[in-house]
Enzyme design. Structure first.
Site, PDB file in Angstrom:
ATOM      1  N   LEU A 131       0.851  -1.192   0.000  1.00 49.36           N
ATOM      2  CA  LEU A 131       0.000   0.000   0.000  1.00 49.36           C
ATOM      3  C   LEU A 131       0.885   1.241   0.000  1.00 49.36           C
ATOM      4  CD1 LEU A 131      -2.554  -1.043   2.766  1.00 49.36           C
ATOM      5  CD2 LEU A 131      -3.028  -0.944   0.317  1.00 49.36           C
ATOM      6  N   ASP A 137      26.940   8.343  -5.085  1.00 49.06           N
ATOM      7  CA  ASP A 137      25.656   7.702  -4.787  1.00 49.06           C
ATOM      8  C   ASP A 137      24.793   8.653  -3.976  1.00 49.06           C
ATOM      9  OD1 ASP A 137      23.566   5.979  -4.321  1.00 49.06           O
ATOM     10  OD2 ASP A 137      24.649   4.731  -2.888  1.00 49.06           O
ATOM     11  N   GLU A 143      15.455   6.354  -0.906  1.00 50.66           N
ATOM     12  CA  GLU A 143      15.929   5.086  -1.491  1.00 50.66           C
ATOM     13  C   GLU A 143      16.881   4.371  -0.553  1.00 50.66           C
ATOM     14  OE1 GLU A 143      18.864   2.640  -3.924  1.00 50.66           O
ATOM     15  OE2 GLU A 143      19.143   4.286  -2.514  1.00 50.66           O
ATOM     16  N   GLU A 144      17.740   5.136   0.113  1.00 52.42           N
ATOM     17  CA  GLU A 144      18.770   4.515   0.940  1.00 52.42           C
ATOM     18  C   GLU A 144      18.180   3.711   2.093  1.00 52.42           C
ATOM     19  OE1 GLU A 144      21.577   4.137  -0.029  1.00 52.42           O
ATOM     20  OE2 GLU A 144      22.343   5.867  -1.122  1.00 52.42           O
ATOM     21  N   GLU A 198       3.225   1.463  -5.882  1.00 54.12           N
ATOM     22  CA  GLU A 198       2.039   0.992  -5.150  1.00 54.12           C
ATOM     23  C   GLU A 198       0.870   1.963  -5.330  1.00 54.12           C
ATOM     24  OE1 GLU A 198       4.424  -1.470  -1.645  1.00 54.12           O
ATOM     25  OE2 GLU A 198       3.826   0.613  -1.306  1.00 54.12           O
ATOM     26  N   ASP A 216      21.283   5.353 -11.352  1.00 50.92           N
ATOM     27  CA  ASP A 216      21.459   5.679  -9.934  1.00 50.92           C
ATOM     28  C   ASP A 216      22.873   6.211  -9.746  1.00 50.92           C
ATOM     29  OD1 ASP A 216      21.904   5.658  -7.203  1.00 50.92           O
ATOM     30  OD2 ASP A 216      21.007   3.704  -6.846  1.00 50.92           O
ATOM     31  N   HIS A 261      28.985   5.230   0.602  1.00 53.46           N
ATOM     32  CA  HIS A 261      28.214   5.433   1.838  1.00 53.46           C
ATOM     33  C   HIS A 261      29.045   5.979   2.998  1.00 53.46           C
ATOM     34  CE1 HIS A 261      24.533   2.679   0.767  1.00 53.46           C
ATOM     35  NE2 HIS A 261      24.786   3.610  -0.153  1.00 53.46           N
TER      36      HIS A 261
END
Length: 773
Positions: A263, A380, A418-419, A430, A447, A579
């Site tokens: 959902l 990123d 996203e991370e 959805e 990306d 990261h």
């Protein structure tokens, strides 16, 4: 009289002919504009114009702007990037037709800035003998920004755990199984290295053995080609991760918002109880730098771990006693984890933009890239965002000047959060499930646009291979004006195709590594992921080169030579600053892509693909290339499984799977022939629409919502993730591996079940390609 009648007849005939000509002329001239538009094909001159206008300096400036401050999801820095995207996409001279933000309320995990997570070594007398770094070492002002988040494991539970340390390699199930045969794991803290298993899996796999906490670090062997010193070997001297660098990440196994499965996470949406969340660590876990991991691992006691568990540290990696050596200053001491993470429901934004199609506005080509990062995120994801902004600038300018409008609509998505688990893109799919399922041609994901500057890397469904190849042939490789991206790519990675000969090797989107996941696995939309990357390092070759060069070069010259050689040749599992707080504009511009020519090559290649998908009269998707990969998968399955399945009275020889793959090949060949033999520009537009719908909907035919009940939102039976590590059908491979391990009849029944799932999905897909009945 006869002459008079003859003259009258001639005059009348001439008049009628003239009227006919005039009617024909003005009738054609005044035909509705859509008559020309509806048969319009891709304009090669427009693609050339697009390629010429993509500007590497503009991409560089985009990246500089995007990385001014850290922009972790839902923070003030993230909101700055939202406003930047909206400003660019709403620009009256180079913006899109429309741009807006889509809001979702999502469940995220953060450390407590007032109570930083701590990892300490504590003696029996409660003396703290060692404390791991809580913040990475500063080399540039970027690391001193107060918005730099402390390294942490998102979705790790808070807790205070204390126990003897053991070394568990990569935290795979097999690692813990082997370790448990040597060491009593109950009440221990395990230290693991990145790779081999997913982040969350390192803790999930540990808990059944009684492990109460986990540390994770990046071994220099896996990321730095073994280099460890920040005096001259690592950043800021090279692209390698410095000793204090820590890879942050989301430690969950599912994608999308955790409280609203299947959902969209809107304010009024039903949310499951927090205690019902699955796929997150059951015990605390914390990432640390390899400088601290070195101190801990080299002091461990117990037996030596196997050769394949050894890393780059100049000591033997032992299992642990559990705990440290009797001769160590840490003898009889425990490792203590104090984790203060907390969860919040926060507002996260997607930024959406549209260029409306002129002929088929109800058919969408979607181009996406996430916007949020863990810190500054130069590579990123901002390398991808800087490329997307340049694409939209060039295309938007063409639209605003009235020089171009695509045949189909183009949707741009700047995904949020996203991370934390591909949240923005998953919530979008959805919310718009039905519309996207019925109308989307393809999804292009860029990306991390540039990992390094050696060669193109592309993954996707086999049907997109041809359009990527065509685009890559028209773009100059980064720094190689006389070599195309395609020709450069084929030198680095290639395979032999029965139909095409030697071609570049494409990967498959079989996991959930980026925002393509929901489009591929949940919606069954044809997708691709494109980037520029490095060349894999042959360590033996490099060692031999260094030994050969040593007599002729000074140490400094040799080091410089090695550094530049390794820029394109490396054994790194991903780019080393991934990261960390070192993924900055300084890092990107000095060590990843000086001059931003690789970014430019990706922008040109991805934009070329985008235009072809949006403008081609017939979609540039190839079903025969799909058939070739299905045949490869079938061949591997037969070689690996057929004999054992016969023993279990499960036949592959007479099974419908072989017939289904053969049917797919026949149907694909037939559709190819229909396309090649038809003059579609002069046929009814409905025939073109019918063929394009067959091509567009092909991957939807491979969806089965019941095939993988234990894999959240994985429905595509060809490209689902697999733990078996075999280049064949994932459900079959995993079912076979489990049955072979357990020997249980019910598990062999599941193998038979997946054979049936595959057969019917492939047969069903074949039926969508044959003539409509």
């Amino acid at each position: 009289k006869m002459i008079k009648q003859l003259l009258i007849s001639i005059v009348c005939g001439a008049a009628m002919l003239t009227v006919g000509i005039l009617i024909g002329h003005y009738g054609i001239t005044n035909a509705p504009s859509w008559v020309k538009d509806v048969v319009r094909d891709v304009d090669e001159s427009l693609i050339e114009k697009f390629l010429s206008e993509v500007d590497n300096i503009q991409i560089q400036e985009n990246l500089k702007e995007l990385t001014k401050v850290p922009h972790m999801a839902t923070t003030a820095g993230d909101e700055q990037t939202v406003q930047l995207m909206l400003k660019r996409w709403q620009d009256p001279e180079s913006g899109l037709d429309q741009a807006w933000r889509e809001e979702y309320l999502v469940y995220l995990s953060f450390p407590d800035p007032k109570n930083p997570n701590k990892v300490t070594v504590v003696s029996p007398s409660e003396t703290v003998l060692h404390t791991a770094r809580e913040k990475e070492k500063s080399y540039t002002p970027d690391q001193d920004d107060p918005a730099v988040v402390q390294p942490y494991a998102a979705y790790s539970p808070a807790g205070h755990q204390r126990g003897r340390l053991v070394y568990a390699n990569q935290g795979k199930p097999s690692d813990y199984l082997l370790l448990n045969q040597t060491v009593d794991l109950k009440g221990t803290i395990a230290i693991t290295r990145y790779g081999g298993a997913g982040r969350a899996a390192k803790a999930i796999n540990a808990a059944p053995y009684g492990v109460i906490g986990v540390l994770v670090y990046t071994d220099p062997l896996d990321i730095n080609d073994g280099l460890m010193s920040d005096a001259n070997e690592t950043y800021p001297h090279s692209w390698y991760m410095p000793p204090s660098g820590v890879e942050r990440g989301s430690f969950n196994t599912h994608y999308g918002d955790m409280l609203t499965p299947y959902l969209a996470a809107k304010e009024e949406t039903y949310r499951i109880p927090v205690e019902d969340i699955t796929g997150i660590p059951p015990i605390p876990i914390q990432p640390i730098g390899f400088e601290d991991a070195y101190i801990l691992i080299c002091e461990l006691g117990g037996e030596a771990a196997p050769k394949e568990w050894q890393g780059a540290f100049n000591c033997t990696y032992n299992f642990g006693g559990p705990g440290f050596k009797p001769t160590s200053a840490f003898n009889n001491s425990d490792v203590k984890l104090d984790i203060f993470n907390h969860e919040k429901i926060k507002n996260s934004s997607n930024v959406m933009g549209v260029i409306k199609g002129s002929v088929e506005p109800d058919r969408y080509v979607i181009y996406g890239n996430h916007r949020d990062s863990w810190v500054h995120g130069a590579i990123d994801p901002s390398s991808g965002t800087s490329v997307m902004l340049e694409l939209t600038r060039v295309l938007g300018k063409m639209v605003k000047q009235g020089k171009w409008r695509p045949r189909r609509s183009i949707i741009f998505g700047s995904w949020g959060a996203e991370e934390f688990g591909l949240i923005g893109s998953a919530e979008y799919t959805e919310q718009y499930f039905t519309k996207l399922s019925e109308r989307t041609i393809a999804y292009i994901n860029v990306d991390i646009a540039v990992f390094a500057n050696a060669t193109l890397r592309a993954s996707g469904m086999p049907s997109v291979q041809n359009v990527i190849f065509k685009a890559a042939k028209q773009v100059n490789a980064a720094g190689l004006e006389s070599t195309s991206v395609y020709d450069n790519w084929i030198k680095y990675s290639n395979r032999t195709s029965p139909a095409h000969g030697t071609i570049p090797r494409m990967g498959y989107l079989s996991g959930a590594g980026s925002d393509y996941a929901a489009f591929v696995h949940y919606l069954g939309i044809t997708a691709m992921d494109i980037s520029y990357t490095y060349d894999r390092l042959d360590l033996t070759f490099v060692a031999l080169c260094c030994l050969a060069a040593l007599p002729f070069l000074s140490f400094l010259t040799l080091f410089i030579w090695m550094f530049f050689f390794i820029q394109s040749k490396t054994n790194a599992r991903i780019y080393p600053a991934y990261h960390t707080a070192y993924d900055t504009f300084d890092y990107a511009s000095k060590f990843i892509d000086p001059g931003f020519v690789s970014h430019q090559a990706i922008a040109r290649t991805a934009g070329n693909v985008l235009i072809r998908l949006a403008d081609s009269l017939v979609l540039p998707l190839n079903c025969s290339d799909y058939a070739e990969i299905l045949e490869d998968y079938l061949k591997t399955a037969v070689n690996l499984y057929q004999n054992q399945l016969q023993v279990k009275h499960i036949s592959m020889g007479k099974h419908p799977l072989k017939r289904a793959v053969a049917s797919f090949r026949s149907a694909a060949t037939h559709l190819d022939q229909v396309i090649l033999s038809s003059d579609l520009a002069n046929e009814t537009p409905l025939k073109v629409r019918r063929i394009n719908d067959q091509l567009m909907l092909l991957d939807r035919a491979f969806l089965n919502p019941l095939a993988f009940p234990d894999k959240y939102a994985f429905r595509h039976v060809i490209w689902a993730s697999s733990s078996a590590g075999k280049p064949t059908f994932p459900g079959l491979a995993d079912a076979y591996a489990k049955a072979e391990s357990s020997g249980q009849p019910r598990d062999w029944d599941k193998v038979h079940y997946h054979l049936s799932v595959l057969s019917q999905a492939i047969e069903g897909a074949a039926n969508t390609l044959v003539d409509v009945i």
